[in-house]
Design a protein around this motif. Structure first.
Motif, short mmCIF file in Angstrom:
data_model
loop_
_atom_site.label_atom_id
_atom_site.label_comp_id
_atom_site.label_asym_id
_atom_site.label_seq_id
_atom_site.Cartn_x
_atom_site.Cartn_y
_atom_site.Cartn_z
N PRO A 1 -2.91 8.56 -9.36
CA PRO A 1 -4.13 7.77 -9.20
C PRO A 1 -3.88 6.38 -8.60
CG PRO A 1 -3.46 7.75 -11.50
CD PRO A 1 -2.48 8.61 -10.77
N TRP A 2 -2.71 6.10 -8.01
CA TRP A 2 -2.41 4.75 -7.50
C TRP A 2 -2.52 4.69 -5.98
CZ3 TRP A 2 2.32 6.37 -10.43
CH2 TRP A 2 2.12 6.23 -11.81
N LYS A 3 -3.13 3.63 -5.49
CA LYS A 3 -3.19 3.43 -4.03
C LYS A 3 -2.30 2.28 -3.59
CE LYS A 3 -7.58 5.47 -3.04
NZ LYS A 3 -9.03 5.27 -2.88
N GLU A 4 -2.04 1.40 -4.53
CA GLU A 4 -1.31 0.18 -4.18
C GLU A 4 -0.30 -0.06 -5.30
OE1 GLU A 4 -3.38 -3.75 -2.35
OE2 GLU A 4 -3.07 -3.68 -4.51
N THR B 1 0.85 -1.18 0.00
CA THR B 1 0.00 0.00 0.00
C THR B 1 0.89 1.23 0.00
OG1 THR B 1 -1.42 -1.30 1.42
CG2 THR B 1 -2.04 1.01 1.08
N LEU B 2 0.58 2.18 -0.87
CA LEU B 2 1.40 3.38 -0.94
C LEU B 2 1.00 4.35 0.16
CD1 LEU B 2 1.47 3.95 -4.79
CD2 LEU B 2 3.35 3.23 -3.33
N GLY C 1 -0.18 7.83 1.97
CA GLY C 1 -1.27 8.72 1.57
C GLY C 1 -0.90 9.81 0.58
N TRP C 2 0.28 10.43 0.77
CA TRP C 2 0.61 11.58 -0.08
C TRP C 2 0.76 11.21 -1.56
CZ3 TRP C 2 5.17 11.15 -2.71
CH2 TRP C 2 6.11 10.28 -2.18
N VAL C 3 1.07 9.95 -1.83
CA VAL C 3 1.22 9.54 -3.23
C VAL C 3 -0.14 9.58 -3.93
CG1 VAL C 3 1.92 7.69 -4.79
CG2 VAL C 3 3.23 8.12 -2.70
N SER C 4 -1.16 9.06 -3.24
CA SER C 4 -2.48 8.98 -3.88
C SER C 4 -3.11 10.37 -4.04
CB SER C 4 -3.40 8.02 -3.10
OG SER C 4 -3.32 8.29 -1.72
N GLN C 5 -2.58 11.34 -3.31
CA GLN C 5 -3.04 12.71 -3.54
C GLN C 5 -2.63 13.22 -4.92
OE1 GLN C 5 -1.48 14.87 -0.17
NE2 GLN C 5 -3.48 14.82 0.85
N TRP C 6 -1.44 12.81 -5.31
CA TRP C 6 -0.89 13.31 -6.58
C TRP C 6 -1.09 12.37 -7.76
CZ3 TRP C 6 1.06 18.20 -6.89
CH2 TRP C 6 1.27 18.86 -5.66
#
Lengths: 422, 422
Positions: A305-308, A295-296, A298-303
């Motif tokens: 479209p990937w969560k995992e 699981t990535l 949180g800040w990655v999914s802000q920028w």
């Protein structure tokens, strides 16, 4: 890996009608480091030619990889023959050769002896796997396999005696030099290609990834050098720059990590080929190729479209390959540059427009192929693969009675150990 | 193999204070075939010196053989180092070397890398057999064994990069030439010695008989040539004669047959050494070394006191070795002669009075050692020895669990086949 080194004198006809590869260039005419490609009027034309033949090469390569193991192997053999031809021609003197009939034939005699030696073993093992039913052919192949070393030795000694009996007065030095040169070529060419073929049968992945990384590294070095190159890297090849080297390294290492994730998902690429059939491959790809999900934060999914993210464990090995491809393998290129400089030749051949000879394109590939195989054997192969290898040996080399004898002996030893442990 | 080739000018001081080996001799000063040793005043003195050092060499050799496998191996390694030193020095140019600090060290770096590569595998296998009890050392050796190839490759690549980074302008050609020459030397020296060592562990017999045959062939050729030599054999070495060649062949083949009968009766010589201990050897020598008795026809016992003769089957193999030692192996000598002539040197070194360098004495031995091993592996080794080899591999390379897995798999396959047959 910029090829055009008469860049300071604008003479476009030279590029189209390439100079003969063995032509002598004076050592001091080379461009020095401060004069980089950026100031060159010819460079866009040169780049176009290079790009055009690169696309053809990459396309052809992709097609052959798609066709499968046997076709890739055939490609390796063809490249090998062309390389040997280029290299054999390199130090030949036409004048001397006229006085030595059959001397070139002797080179090829050694070449095909080496070929039989290297591929004989590799192929006969898989040939036997291909045809367990045909009794007669099985016997033939396994007896050829048994006397394989003796046959190759006999052929070599025949060539050795041929060489000695055709020694000609006043030509000794030339002939001994050629003999040594032939052997050096065979070692370089066959070390490389036998390791490559061995890798192919372990799974195309282990051949395709390293080879692709070298191509990526070459191209990236060219473009980074082309646009940003200022600081000369090494005196041996004055057109190489630190900017190209570092840019290519970063690109290659990232590509390695990404590519492994893609390539690692096709059984066609990851399964080993244990016989000489051409059918589709099915196998359990093993834990290295099983995706692990992370699981990535949180800040990655802000920028993005990937969560995992799903990572294959083999990607960590790919990083090592990438590091080697970008840091060590270029030394293969430096070596080739130095060699060409020492013998005052421009390219090894002229078969690929804009690139030079086949050998010019294979310099880093050769260093990489050997590394890839040894890395795979030492750090990747799971021990349970070794069980298969040995089982294969047993079924190949022993008669049925001997297999039974081995089975009984092994049973006794294991029994003993079990008793010792409990 | 007569050494003194300034025989037409009587200058006895030359023999005592030998000329430096690398000294240049003009190519046309060589004696031509019609002028044979018989007319030479120096020849008896030359013969004495040769005979004296020959006796020392043979005596030392016999002592080392008596001491056993490990001492013979040590001897091979020492010979190998001296040969490499002689050959490294051969094409060196002192003037160039002064400008290349550390360049000689690089040669030895490659030498010891090759040594680790060749002997590492050979010895670690036997080392493991020697100490099955010590758990820690066992782990250490077998992990070294596992990463053996990777370690050697790493060392080689380090040398390769060292070479490239120390390339000096205007010295390229000399440096590349030396690089190639170093590799040629390593191939020649290590092919030979690794085959020799492998033969030694198969049983001293398979090393001692071939080596002795070459010595016998050399000595016989010298004496037959000395007393009967008239017809020149080959232009490459003008002192060799057909009389010497044929006389030596007959002597060698007969000796091979006789010697095998004697050597084949000592378990010390015939048993393989499977570990690195130095103790006495016991084994079942196998059918090759079991005497078979033949009754001689009546007319023989009329003239000689023998009624029966006992032949070991291995004597027929010995005939093949004898044939090779007398017909093919001398080509190793021709090759060395041609090489010396090409590079205008008299001898490879000056370490053995009357003989030249160590390399001069090893020329035919090298060809023979490779043949002896390959012959032994292809035509002599009984299949049940292979069972042992594979069993060894299993115990060496696999963990206990894997050994069990293999045992189960093999059992299943054999079961299947048994069902298929009945």
């Amino acid at each position: 890996m910029q090829k055009d080194n008469s860049s300071s004198t604008p003479a476009p006809s030279r590029l189209r009608h390439r100079r003969r590869s063995n032509e002598v260039i004076p050592e001091d005419s080379k461009a020095n480091g401060s004069h980089l490609l950026v100031n060159d009027h010819n460079k866009y034309r040169s780049m176009l030619i290079r790009a055009y033949s690169s696309i053809w090469m990459i396309g052809g390569f992709a097609f052959i990889v798609y066709m499968g193991h046997l076709y890739i192997m055939a490609m390796v053999v063809v490249i090998q023959i062309f390389m040997a031809r280029e290299l054999f021609n390199l130090l030949r003197k036409a004048h001397e050769d006229k006085r030595l009939p059959g001397f070139r034939l002797l080179n090829w005699h050694f070449f095909f002896t080496a070929m039989l030696f290297v591929y004989g073993r590799l192929l006969s093992q898989r040939l036997v796997n291909t045809m367990t039913t045909e009794r007669f052919l099985y016997q033939l192949v396994s007896s050829l396999f048994k006397y394989h070393m003796a046959i190759c030795y006999f052929l070599y000694i025949a060539g050795f005696m041929w060489f000695i009996l055709t020694l000609k007065k006043k030509m000794y030095k030339y002939q001994f030099g050629q003999y040594a040169w032939t052997h050096m070529i065979l070692i370089v060419v066959f070390t490389q290609s036998s390791f490559t073929v061995a890798s192919i049968f372990e799974g195309i992945f282990w051949f395709l990834l390293p080879a692709t990384l070298i191509v990526i590294n070459d191209i990236a070095a060219y473009f980074f050098g082309f646009f940003f190159g200022r600081t000369p890297l090494i005196k041996l090849s004055p057109k190489k720059t630190w900017e190209g080297f570092i840019g290519a390294s970063v690109t290659t290492i990232i590509s390695a990590f990404m590519l492994a994730n893609v390539m690692g998902r096709f059984p066609w690429l990851t399964c080993p080929r244990k016989d000489l059939s051409t059918g589709w491959l099915h196998c359990d790809p093993g834990p290295l190729f099983k995706p692990q999900h992370f699981t990535l934060p949180g800040w990655v999914s802000q920028w993005f479209p990937w969560k995992e993210v799903s990572i294959l464990p083999v990607q960590w090995h790919a990083l090592c390959l990438g590091l080697f491809a970008s840091i060590i393998a270029p030394f293969g290129g430096f070596f080739a540059s130095g060699f060409k400089r020492a013998f005052k030749i421009k390219d090894f051949g002229d078969s690929i427009p804009g690139h030079g000879g086949i050998t010019d394109r294979m310099d880093c590939q050769m260093v990489m192929a050997v590394f890839a195989y040894i890395y795979h054997q030492s750090f990747v192969v799971q021990q349970n693969l070794s069980v298969d290898t040995i089982l294969n040996q047993i079924l190949m080399n022993l008669t049925f009675k001997e297999q039974q004898a081995l089975y009984i002996k092994l049973g006794e030893i294991l029994q003993e150990r079990l008793v010792g442990r409990s």
